[in-house]
Design a protein around this motif. Sequence first.
Motif, PDB file in Angstrom:
ATOM      1  N   UNK A 122      30.034  57.953  11.565  1.00  0.00           N
ATOM      2  CA  UNK A 122      30.374  57.294  12.826  1.00  0.00           C
ATOM      3  C   UNK A 122      29.363  57.656  13.917  1.00  0.00           C
ATOM      4  N   UNK A 123      28.931  58.909  13.959  1.00  0.00           N
ATOM      5  CA  UNK A 123      27.933  59.312  14.945  1.00  0.00           C
ATOM      6  C   UNK A 123      26.600  58.595  14.725  1.00  0.00           C
ATOM      7  N   UNK A 124      26.266  58.354  13.480  1.00  0.00           N
ATOM      8  CA  UNK A 124      25.036  57.616  13.182  1.00  0.00           C
ATOM      9  C   UNK A 124      25.164  56.168  13.628  1.00  0.00           C
ATOM     10  N   UNK A 125      26.311  55.544  13.359  1.00  0.00           N
ATOM     11  CA  UNK A 125      26.537  54.171  13.814  1.00  0.00           C
ATOM     12  C   UNK A 125      26.435  54.095  15.337  1.00  0.00           C
ATOM     13  N   UNK A 126      26.954  55.118  16.019  1.00  0.00           N
ATOM     14  CA  UNK A 126      26.936  55.135  17.483  1.00  0.00           C
ATOM     15  C   UNK A 126      25.546  55.358  18.055  1.00  0.00           C
ATOM     16  N   UNK A 127      24.615  55.802  17.230  1.00  0.00           N
ATOM     17  CA  UNK A 127      23.287  56.124  17.722  1.00  0.00           C
ATOM     18  C   UNK A 127      23.182  57.532  18.271  1.00  0.00           C
ATOM     19  N   UNK A 128      24.234  58.355  18.061  1.00  0.00           N
ATOM     20  CA  UNK A 128      24.219  59.733  18.556  1.00  0.00           C
ATOM     21  C   UNK A 128      23.435  60.656  17.635  1.00  0.00           C
ATOM     22  N   UNK A 129      23.257  60.266  16.386  1.00  0.00           N
ATOM     23  CA  UNK A 129      22.535  61.070  15.399  1.00  0.00           C
ATOM     24  C   UNK A 129      21.468  60.180  14.779  1.00  0.00           C
ATOM     25  N   UNK A 130      20.223  60.495  15.075  1.00  0.00           N
ATOM     26  CA  UNK A 130      19.108  59.692  14.550  1.00  0.00           C
ATOM     27  C   UNK A 130      18.337  60.411  13.453  1.00  0.00           C
ATOM     28  N   UNK A 156      43.994  41.351  22.919  1.00  0.00           N
ATOM     29  CA  UNK A 156      43.493  40.754  24.161  1.00  0.00           C
ATOM     30  C   UNK A 156      41.975  40.619  24.165  1.00  0.00           C
ATOM     31  N   UNK A 157      41.278  41.641  23.669  1.00  0.00           N
ATOM     32  CA  UNK A 157      39.826  41.694  23.818  1.00  0.00           C
ATOM     33  C   UNK A 157      39.061  41.325  22.551  1.00  0.00           C
ATOM     34  N   UNK A 158      39.684  41.453  21.385  1.00  0.00           N
ATOM     35  CA  UNK A 158      39.043  41.190  20.089  1.00  0.00           C
ATOM     36  C   UNK A 158      37.742  41.977  19.946  1.00  0.00           C
ATOM     37  N   UNK A 159      37.785  43.213  20.397  1.00  0.00           N
ATOM     38  CA  UNK A 159      36.645  44.117  20.265  1.00  0.00           C
ATOM     39  C   UNK A 159      36.484  44.532  18.802  1.00  0.00           C
ATOM     40  N   UNK A 160      35.257  44.643  18.340  1.00  0.00           N
ATOM     41  CA  UNK A 160      35.001  45.207  17.023  1.00  0.00           C
ATOM     42  C   UNK A 160      35.343  46.694  17.061  1.00  0.00           C
ATOM     43  N   UNK A 161      36.175  47.151  16.123  1.00  0.00           N
ATOM     44  CA  UNK A 161      36.621  48.548  16.105  1.00  0.00           C
ATOM     45  C   UNK A 161      36.278  49.179  14.757  1.00  0.00           C
ATOM     46  N   UNK A 162      35.664  50.350  14.819  1.00  0.00           N
ATOM     47  CA  UNK A 162      35.438  51.168  13.625  1.00  0.00           C
ATOM     48  C   UNK A 162      36.091  52.517  13.904  1.00  0.00           C
ATOM     49  N   UNK A 163      37.034  52.912  13.055  1.00  0.00           N
ATOM     50  CA  UNK A 163      37.735  54.167  13.291  1.00  0.00           C
ATOM     51  C   UNK A 163      37.726  55.037  12.043  1.00  0.00           C
ATOM     52  N   UNK A 164      37.725  56.337  12.283  1.00  0.00           N
ATOM     53  CA  UNK A 164      37.778  57.339  11.221  1.00  0.00           C
ATOM     54  C   UNK A 164      39.197  57.866  11.114  1.00  0.00           C
ATOM     55  N   UNK A 200      36.048  55.130  17.048  1.00  0.00           N
ATOM     56  CA  UNK A 200      37.143  56.076  17.252  1.00  0.00           C
ATOM     57  C   UNK A 200      37.127  57.109  16.120  1.00  0.00           C
ATOM     58  N   UNK A 201      37.104  58.386  16.510  1.00  0.00           N
ATOM     59  CA  UNK A 201      37.055  59.465  15.522  1.00  0.00           C
ATOM     60  C   UNK A 201      38.389  60.200  15.502  1.00  0.00           C
ATOM     61  N   UNK A 202      39.272  59.794  14.604  1.00  0.00           N
ATOM     62  CA  UNK A 202      40.600  60.393  14.442  1.00  0.00           C
ATOM     63  C   UNK A 202      41.288  60.609  15.798  1.00  0.00           C
ATOM     64  N   UNK A 203      41.428  59.554  16.598  1.00  0.00           N
ATOM     65  CA  UNK A 203      41.915  59.735  17.968  1.00  0.00           C
ATOM     66  C   UNK A 203      43.385  60.122  18.069  1.00  0.00           C
ATOM     67  N   UNK A 204      44.149  59.955  16.985  1.00  0.00           N
ATOM     68  CA  UNK A 204      45.581  60.238  17.053  1.00  0.00           C
ATOM     69  C   UNK A 204      45.985  61.431  16.194  1.00  0.00           C
ATOM     70  N   UNK A 205      45.014  62.128  15.611  1.00  0.00           N
ATOM     71  CA  UNK A 205      45.329  63.165  14.622  1.00  0.00           C
ATOM     72  C   UNK A 205      46.005  64.385  15.235  1.00  0.00           C
ATOM     73  N   UNK A 206      45.790  64.653  16.522  1.00  0.00           N
ATOM     74  CA  UNK A 206      46.370  65.835  17.155  1.00  0.00           C
ATOM     75  C   UNK A 206      47.739  65.565  17.774  1.00  0.00           C
ATOM     76  N   UNK A 207      48.243  64.348  17.625  1.00  0.00           N
ATOM     77  CA  UNK A 207      49.484  63.953  18.275  1.00  0.00           C
ATOM     78  C   UNK A 207      50.651  63.972  17.297  1.00  0.00           C
ATOM     79  N   UNK A 208      51.864  64.153  17.829  1.00  0.00           N
ATOM     80  CA  UNK A 208      53.041  64.002  16.981  1.00  0.00           C
ATOM     81  C   UNK A 208      53.156  62.543  16.553  1.00  0.00           C
ATOM     82  N   UNK A 209      53.865  62.312  15.462  1.00  0.00           N
ATOM     83  CA  UNK A 209      53.881  60.983  14.855  1.00  0.00           C
ATOM     84  C   UNK A 209      54.469  59.923  15.773  1.00  0.00           C
ATOM     85  N   UNK A 210      55.509  60.249  16.532  1.00  0.00           N
ATOM     86  CA  UNK A 210      56.104  59.242  17.427  1.00  0.00           C
ATOM     87  C   UNK A 210      55.115  58.814  18.502  1.00  0.00           C
ATOM     88  N   UNK A 211      54.396  59.781  19.081  1.00  0.00           N
ATOM     89  CA  UNK A 211      53.390  59.451  20.088  1.00  0.00           C
ATOM     90  C   UNK A 211      52.244  58.670  19.463  1.00  0.00           C
TER      91      UNK A 211
END
Length: 262
Positions: free
Chosen positions: A51-59, A187-195, A162-173
Motif C-alpha cells: 500500500x505504501x508503494x501504491x501511495x508513492x511513499x516508498x520508492x 456519494x463520491x464513488x472514490x477508488x478505494x484500496x484497503x488493507x 486505507x491501512x487496517x483503519x478499523x483494526x484497533x476498534x471494538x466490533x460494534x464501533x
Amino acid sequence: MAQIQVSTVSKTFSSASNAPRRVLDGVSFSIGEGEVVGLLGPSGCGKSTLLNIVAGLDEAHTGSVTVQGRPMREQLGAGFRVSYVFQESRLLPWYTLQQNLEFVLQAGEFPRSEWAGRIERVLSAVDLTGFRDFYPAQLSGGMQQRASIARAFCIDPDILLMDEPFSALDELTARKLRQSLLDLWEKFRTTIVFVSHNAFESTFLADRILVMGHGKITHEIDLSGSPRPRCYDDTALFETSKRVIRTLEQHSVSPPSLQPHP
C-alpha cells in the motif's frame, strides 16, 4: 485503462546484521476507477508495504505503479488527489477537529470560500457536526477514526488508501465506521484500496479481494455480484465471508519476513 496498474513490483529489506528479506515478489494487479479493492492476508505478508508503494511513499522497489498511465508522483503534481487513512487517526492534537480539516484544505490549496461547505458535508456524513470544536483528546477512538475518514473525503480524493483503519476498534464501533465508509463511497464513488486481515470486513466492503501470501497475490475473489448496499444481517454475505476464509486458508502461506532472499 485501469486507474491503478501495479506491474511486477518487488521489495527487499536489507540490514547489516541479517540476510536480505524479500517482502514483495513480482506483484501485479490492476484496479478500475471507482472500485473498492481489499488486500487481505495474515500479518507480515506485505500488505502495508504494498500500500505504501501504491501511495508513492516508498520508492525503493523494482517494478512500476502507474495511475491513469502515469507515475503517482507525476499525477500528484498535476492535481491528482490521494488520501491515506492509517490504523491510528493521526489527527494533529493541537488543532480542533475543524482546524484539522481546514489544515488539509489549505494544504490542498482549496479556495477558502469552499471550506465551510466541504467541512459541513463530511462532518455530517460521519455524524460529527456537533464536535467540530473538540480537540482529538476529547474524542473517543471511534470518533477519531470517523474524523480521519472525514478528513480523507474532505479533499474529494481520486484514490483513498486505507491501512487496517478499523483494526484497533471494538466490533460494534468498527461496524458503524465500515457503514459510514460505504455511505461516503456511494456519494463520491472514490477508488478505494484497503488493507485488512479480517475476512468478514473485506467481504462487506470490497468489490474484489486480492489474497496475499509470501509477498505475492495468490488468489483473487470477485464480489462484484454481491448487491449493494450490503447488510450485516444478510446470511448470503456471511456465507460468502466463510468462503473467503477458506480461500485465505488455502492460498496464504508463511509471512515473507520469515523467508530469506535467495
